[in-house]
Design a protein around this motif. Sequence first.
Motif, short mmCIF file in Angstrom:
data_model
loop_
_atom_site.label_atom_id
_atom_site.label_comp_id
_atom_site.label_asym_id
_atom_site.label_seq_id
_atom_site.Cartn_x
_atom_site.Cartn_y
_atom_site.Cartn_z
N LYS A 166 34.48 37.22 66.59
CA LYS A 166 35.68 37.57 66.48
C LYS A 166 36.46 37.95 65.58
O LYS A 166 36.97 38.06 66.43
CB LYS A 166 36.55 36.38 65.23
CG LYS A 166 35.31 34.61 66.28
CD LYS A 166 36.66 33.38 65.05
CE LYS A 166 35.54 32.15 65.68
NZ LYS A 166 35.85 31.17 65.06
N TRP A 167 36.30 39.09 65.03
CA TRP A 167 36.98 40.22 64.09
C TRP A 167 36.94 41.46 65.27
O TRP A 167 37.56 42.29 65.19
CB TRP A 167 35.96 40.88 62.52
CG TRP A 167 36.89 39.40 62.23
CD1 TRP A 167 36.77 39.22 61.48
CD2 TRP A 167 37.74 39.94 61.09
NE1 TRP A 167 37.42 38.64 60.23
CE2 TRP A 167 38.79 39.45 59.94
CE3 TRP A 167 39.85 40.57 61.73
CZ2 TRP A 167 39.56 39.07 59.76
CZ3 TRP A 167 40.98 40.64 60.86
CH2 TRP A 167 40.63 39.28 59.65
N ALA A 168 35.62 41.45 66.29
CA ALA A 168 35.62 43.03 66.62
C ALA A 168 36.51 42.28 67.73
O ALA A 168 37.41 43.71 68.68
CB ALA A 168 34.04 42.86 66.96
N LEU A 169 36.35 41.28 68.13
CA LEU A 169 36.96 41.27 69.94
C LEU A 169 38.55 40.70 69.08
O LEU A 169 39.64 41.31 70.53
CB LEU A 169 36.97 39.59 69.61
CG LEU A 169 37.54 38.50 71.68
CD1 LEU A 169 37.02 39.85 72.24
CD2 LEU A 169 37.50 37.35 71.29
N THR A 170 38.62 40.65 67.95
CA THR A 170 40.47 40.67 67.82
C THR A 170 40.44 42.46 67.90
O THR A 170 42.23 42.73 68.46
CB THR A 170 40.32 39.84 66.70
OG1 THR A 170 40.79 38.30 66.44
CG2 THR A 170 42.16 40.14 65.98
N GLY A 171 39.87 43.33 67.45
CA GLY A 171 40.15 44.53 67.31
C GLY A 171 40.93 44.73 68.31
O GLY A 171 40.84 45.87 68.94
N PHE A 172 39.64 44.74 69.63
CA PHE A 172 39.38 45.07 70.77
C PHE A 172 40.71 44.73 71.16
O PHE A 172 41.30 45.64 71.91
CB PHE A 172 38.27 44.29 71.33
CG PHE A 172 38.13 45.20 73.44
CD1 PHE A 172 38.49 44.69 74.25
CD2 PHE A 172 37.84 46.57 73.54
CE1 PHE A 172 38.93 44.43 75.37
CE2 PHE A 172 37.82 46.84 74.28
CZ PHE A 172 37.95 45.68 75.53
N LEU A 173 41.29 43.59 71.32
CA LEU A 173 42.40 43.47 72.17
C LEU A 173 43.50 44.19 71.22
O LEU A 173 44.89 44.41 72.04
CB LEU A 173 42.55 42.23 71.61
CG LEU A 173 41.14 40.89 72.12
CD1 LEU A 173 41.52 39.45 72.37
CD2 LEU A 173 41.37 41.21 73.96
N VAL A 174 43.77 44.38 70.50
CA VAL A 174 44.91 44.66 69.29
C VAL A 174 44.63 46.55 69.76
O VAL A 174 45.93 46.79 70.42
CB VAL A 174 44.39 44.65 67.87
CG1 VAL A 174 45.69 45.84 67.89
CG2 VAL A 174 44.90 43.31 67.68
N MET A 175 43.40 46.82 70.26
CA MET A 175 43.55 47.98 70.70
C MET A 175 44.28 48.56 71.91
O MET A 175 44.69 49.94 72.68
CB MET A 175 42.44 49.05 70.32
CG MET A 175 41.91 48.92 69.20
SD MET A 175 40.38 50.31 69.19
CE MET A 175 39.48 49.49 70.36
N VAL A 176 43.56 47.36 73.31
CA VAL A 176 43.70 47.01 74.46
C VAL A 176 45.84 47.14 74.63
O VAL A 176 45.70 47.92 75.44
CB VAL A 176 42.93 46.45 75.37
CG1 VAL A 176 43.81 45.44 76.20
CG2 VAL A 176 42.06 46.92 75.23
N LEU A 177 45.76 46.37 73.87
CA LEU A 177 47.70 46.00 73.33
C LEU A 177 48.36 47.37 73.00
O LEU A 177 49.61 47.60 74.00
CB LEU A 177 47.60 44.94 72.85
CG LEU A 177 47.27 43.50 73.11
CD1 LEU A 177 48.09 42.79 72.45
CD2 LEU A 177 48.09 43.18 74.46
N LEU A 178 48.10 48.15 72.43
CA LEU A 178 48.93 49.86 72.07
C LEU A 178 48.79 50.38 72.87
O LEU A 178 49.21 51.07 72.85
CB LEU A 178 47.97 49.46 70.86
CG LEU A 178 47.50 48.87 69.12
CD1 LEU A 178 47.55 49.91 68.22
CD2 LEU A 178 49.12 49.03 68.79
N ASN A 179 47.39 50.65 73.67
CA ASN A 179 47.05 51.72 74.78
C ASN A 179 47.83 51.33 75.46
O ASN A 179 48.86 51.89 76.50
CB ASN A 179 45.42 51.74 75.01
CG ASN A 179 45.00 52.51 73.85
OD1 ASN A 179 45.24 53.96 73.39
ND2 ASN A 179 43.48 52.14 73.68
#
Length: 170
Positions: free
Chosen positions: A8-21
């Motif tokens: 869940k933390w990895a998925l959340t981090g990935f989604l945050v990075m995608v949104l920031l990019n």
Amino acid sequence: MKIETKFKWALTGFLVMVLLNAALLTTIWVKKSGNRDGRSFRDNDRNPNVIHRYMQRELQLTDVQTDSLSALRKSHFQEMRELRKELNEDRRSYFNFIMGDEADNDQKRDSILTELTNRYNLIENMFYTHMTDMKEILNSEQQERFEQLMRETFLHDRKDGSMKMPNRNR
């Protein structure tokens, strides 16, 4: 920590990075597309007539003046293309000399540097002649405006390393 929590933390981090990019790319795209001056427009559509229309509008050129300037520019850029090609060949020769076994041969180095200097001087002299020829086609009022445009284009905008046409939406 359980594997599910890590996922869940990895998925959340990935989604945050995608949104920031996505936000960063959108910001860059909006900023770049909002900067549409004469030079960037010309670079995007590669239409050489844009500069002629720009000068015709800014200097209020007659059709005869426009045709004369167009012919001068065409001739000048053909000559300059050849000279720059020769200058690049001279630079390659110099680089090959530096990287080669004869790099300590001062006489050969001086000869190549003299050729580079002469070629560069020729390019600068041709630019001077070109600008002088262009000014001769213009009347005194147009010459003043032309000098102002050239200063804005070649001197002012080079402070940041670029050469942009001034934005003149009239």
